[in-house]
Design a protein around this motif. Structure first.
Motif: not given
Length: 832
Positions: A155-179
């Motif tokens: 369950v935790v894996c799903h929610t954590l993984q969805d963050f990177y698909s559903h937010s703009n973290w990648v679009e902001l040019g981030s290169t690391d995961s959001f600790s």
């Protein structure tokens, strides 16, 4: 060594058998996109490989293992086996990944929970779900409940993984995961405000630059709004996007999700998936540091997590046998110490004619033997509460455990047979009965076993894939051999049938090159059989040592251990018996089959599915999901539902949905009990051979539906009221209702419920969690409904987490409304 696990999963799909929609990291792979399952498996493989490499380096060992996308379960298992001497001979690593991905996929049922998917800028609640879930994983591991830990982890894996698909973290040019997502002590410092505009409309289908430039420049974090039933969203906010998202059709149009290559921001899908893999690894590392390497490897399925449970009759008539029973139990317990089969925990349940007693736990073999050694019998010889004790053991042991029941008399509570049968099927635990022969006992007994009493035990053992072994003073040593067969690691079932009619019948089965230690069991009175090899060599059951193998006879059981040479090919056995008998063919292999029931229906976040803890509806459509994984090649050619006590067969229609995944459509769940049989081709060392496997657990459908509605959290010391509905689709009348938890918590429920034929009735349960229960504890609640006359039975299972704080609820609709809609969809389409 072949390293393949075949996982057969029932998908109660019914009329919803349609192609997937584009709105989440997909359940099924397509067009090169990565799914939640692939992301999770990749993270698990890399993290476990990393742990093994680091351990080897610390020990001065040198292993070569590149941690990249080319890792497979076979490669990791082999590398780790060179580092850890106590790894399972036939690892369950792949099966554990399946357990995690089942619960991962089930999160998409929560269509209206913004926190579970990081929709609508619900970052704080989403993080709370992740950190609370991680706590639940750690607490469950601490308590030895590894299945619960894996379920929480998925369950935790799903929610954590969805963050990177559903937010703009990648679009902001981030290169690391959001600790910050896994560290509650870190503050959110870059969230877009509720009135901050974040997106502009896409140009047609082109959403490449729809996130506003000032959001990118200020590094503000946002995520898309999503709704299945309303187009409303705050002015200027981004949408999730996709066909089902109504908010994406109003200004600003389009979306920002990166769920697959065809999504609104599909060009960033691979980057989002890679970040999700790294973030999942970072979370696994946090868990590893908290629980330690031994527990982490156990969580991953690389070391033993099974439990050995002994159910012991202490009524007076067994007094003459207690010494022999202790000798027999000690012998096979000692045989497992220091091996890959050594259990992680031991349990002892005592029963008499009055009650089933209490459950005693031990963490090691020596302490467990001390508990057994202190046993003494009571001064009576009445029939005991045997099935109540078995029920208690099944309730408290984790799934896929081994249970041994030692008794010499009939079950006083034989009315619980259907309930015990259902628990066996839901827990997938194996139950073996060790019966002394009271006619040979040195103590007179008023509770002699009749043939019907023995048949009751044989039926339950057969349903679970176990044995019923009748023991006398002279056959104790032989019985120990039979017990040893049942606890061997890597055991697979090739064939298992039951026949009631007294007639001659022939059965064929295929042995493949991965099998070793093949044993043929025939259990019944006065059975006559002949075994034929693929080359035409035969051996009669009356020949103790013949050209095909050696036969050991223990009362009503004949055990034929095949010679190790020339096993591959199609074998045949002809059996004649004046009464009922069971035939079973087992062996050791890394090729195995696991069977789960799951539900599937469609929604805005794609095809949502997860394990179903209830029986499928008799007469309705169902679908098998078959996943073949491993380093070598396996081709599935046939998946069948085979009648457990007859020759009827339901054929499945196989449809490939990936390189190693198949959907098998079953038109109708049959009225009769069945097993799942899989046939195919096995490619090992450039040699192709036929193979077959069968689910060891006998399954069946039901025409009763049980639906329960509940929160997913229970608070210590606070009564939790749970409503449930029983629908009688065939028989009306007073239904017996039972409820229990795996933690032994107090549960109050009416013992019966009046239901009209074709109608429904509602009942209520009150669960009280003790006030001293640790937050993060996992609780499984099972509700049973049994039809009048014991003609049918079904159950529903709820999984709850103990939390001192209130549950996280978010989104436009409450969780209870969401669950009601979910139950309506199931009732309408699937009949559950």
């Amino acid at each position: 060594m072949v390293s393949v696990v075949v996982v057969a999963v029932f998908l109660l799909w019914g009329a919803l058998y349609q192609s997937p929609q584009t709105s989440a990291f997909k359940i099924f792979p397509s067009d090169g996109s990565l799914t939640h399952q692939q992301i999770t498996e990749e993270a698990f493989l890399r993290k476990v490989a990393q742990v093994c490499v680091n351990t080897a380096t610390a020990r001065g060992q040198n292993i070569t293992l590149s941690i990249n996308s080319k890792l497979t379960a076979s490669i990791v298992e082999r590398a780790c086996s060179n580092v850890y001497a106590t790894l399972l001979k036939i690892p369950t690593f792949t099966a554990v990944m399946v357990q995690v991905t089942l619960s991962n996929a089930a999160v998409d049922r929560k269509q209206f929970s913004t926190a579970h998917h990081f929709d609508e800028e619900d970052f704080k609640n989403g993080r709370d779900l992740i950190t609370q879930g991680m706590t639940a994983v750690k607490v469950s591991v601490k308590q030895g409940n590894y299945l619960a830990a894996r379920t929480s982890l998925g369950v935790v894996c799903h929610t954590l993984q969805d963050f990177y698909s559903h937010s703009n973290w990648v679009e902001l040019g981030s290169t690391d995961s959001f600790s910050t997502l896994i560290k509650p002590e870190l503050p959110f410092t870059n969230l877009a405000g509720p009135n901050t505009k974040t997106c502009k409309s896409c140009v047609g289908d082109d959403c490449t630059d729809n996130v506003l430039p000032e959001i990118i420049q200020q590094k503000l974090l946002t995520s898309g709004y999503f709704s299945l039933i309303s187009s409303k969203k705050p002015a200027g906010k981004c949408s999730h996007g996709g066909f089902f998202d109504l908010t994406s059709y109003i200004e600003p149009t389009g979306g920002i999700n990166k769920d697959d290559i065809g999504s609104s921001h599909g060009s960033l899908h691979q980057r989002a998936a890679n970040m999700a893999i790294n973030a999942t690894m970072e979370m696994l590392e946090d868990i590893r540091l908290a629980i330690g390497d031994p527990a982490f490897l156990r969580l991953m399925g690389l070391t033993q997590t099974s439990v050995l449970a002994v159910v012991f009759d202490i009524t007076g008539s067994l007094s003459a046998y207690i010494a022999e029973a202790k000798t027999m139990l000690f012998s096979f317990i000692d045989s497992m110490i220091g091996t890959s089969e050594e259990p992680s925990e031991y349990m002892l349940v005592l029963f008499s004619d009055l009650d089933a007693g209490s459950l005693i736990k031990a963490s090691n073999a020596e302490t467990f033997k001390e508990k057994i050694n202190s046993l003494s019998s009571l001064n009576n010889s009445n029939p005991g509460m045997c099935l109540s004790a078995v029920q208690l053991a099944l309730t408290r042991v984790p799934p896929s455990s081994d249970i041994f029941v030692y008794t010499d008399g009939p079950a006083k509570d034989s009315q619980l047979k259907n309930s015990v049968e259902a628990m066996i099927q839901s827990t997938k635990s194996k139950v073996n009965f060790l019966l002394t022969n009271p006619t040979l006992s040195r103590v007179s007994s008023s509770k002699a076993l009749s043939q019907s009493d023995i048949q009751l035990y044989r039926d339950l053992a057969h349903i679970s894939g176990g044995q019923t072994i009748e023991v006398t003073f002279s056959t104790i040593s032989q019985a120990i051999t039979l017990i040893g067969d049942e606890i061997t690691s890597g055991q697979v079932t090739v064939l298992q049938v039951k026949r009631n009619a007294s007639q001659t019948e022939s059965f064929s089965f295929v042995l493949d090159s991965s099998l070793s230690n093949v044993i043929v069991y025939i259990t019944g009175d006065s059975t006559v059989f002949t075994l034929y090899s693929p080359t035409g060599v035969s051996q009669s059951g009356s020949v103790a040592d013949g050209p095909l193998g050696s036969i050991l006879t223990v009362n009503s059981i004949k055990r034929l251990k095949l010679n190790s040479n020339n096993l591959t090919g199609e074998w045949k056995i002809t059996v004649n018996s004046p009464s009922s008998y069971n035939l079973k063919v087992i062996g050791q292999s890394s090729v195995n089959i696991l069977v789960y029931f799951v539900e599937i229906f469609q929604g805005g976040h794609g095809d949502s599915w997860g394990q179903s803890y209830t029986r499928p509806f008799t007469g309705r459509n169902a679908t098998l999901f078959v996943s073949v994984t491993g380093g070598d090649s396996v081709t599935v050619t046939d998946v069948l539902l085979v009648e457990a006590s007859g020759s009827a067969v339901v054929n499945g229609r196989i449809k490939a949905v990936g390189t190693t995944d198949f959907l098998v459509n079953i038109d109708t769940i049959p009225e009769w009990a069945f097993v799942v049989q899989l046939k195919g081709l096995l490619n090992k060392s450039s040699t192709v051979s036929r193979f077959q496997r069968q689910s060891p657990i006998q399954l069946k459908g039901s025409k009763i539906t049980v639906v329960a509605q509940s929160q997913n959290v229970t608070q210590p010391g606070v009564p939790l009221n749970i409503s449930f509905t029983v629908t009688a689709n065939a028989t009306g009348g007073n239904y017996i209702i039972r409820a229990r938890t795996d933690q032994g918590f107090n549960v109050s429920v009416s013992s019966s419920l009046l239901v009209a034929a074709g109608g429904s009735a509602q009942g209520n349960i009150t669960l009280i969690t003790p006030s001293d229960t640790e937050s993060g504890t996992d609780v499984t609640l099972t509700i049973e409904a049994e039809a009048p006359g014991s003609t049918d039975l079904n159950y529903a299972t709820l999984r709850l987490t103990v939390s001192a704080a209130s549950a996280v609820f978010s989104g436009h609709y409450s969780f209870s409304i969401c669950l009601s809609l979910f139950c309506f969809l199931i009732s309408h389409y699937v009949g559950l």
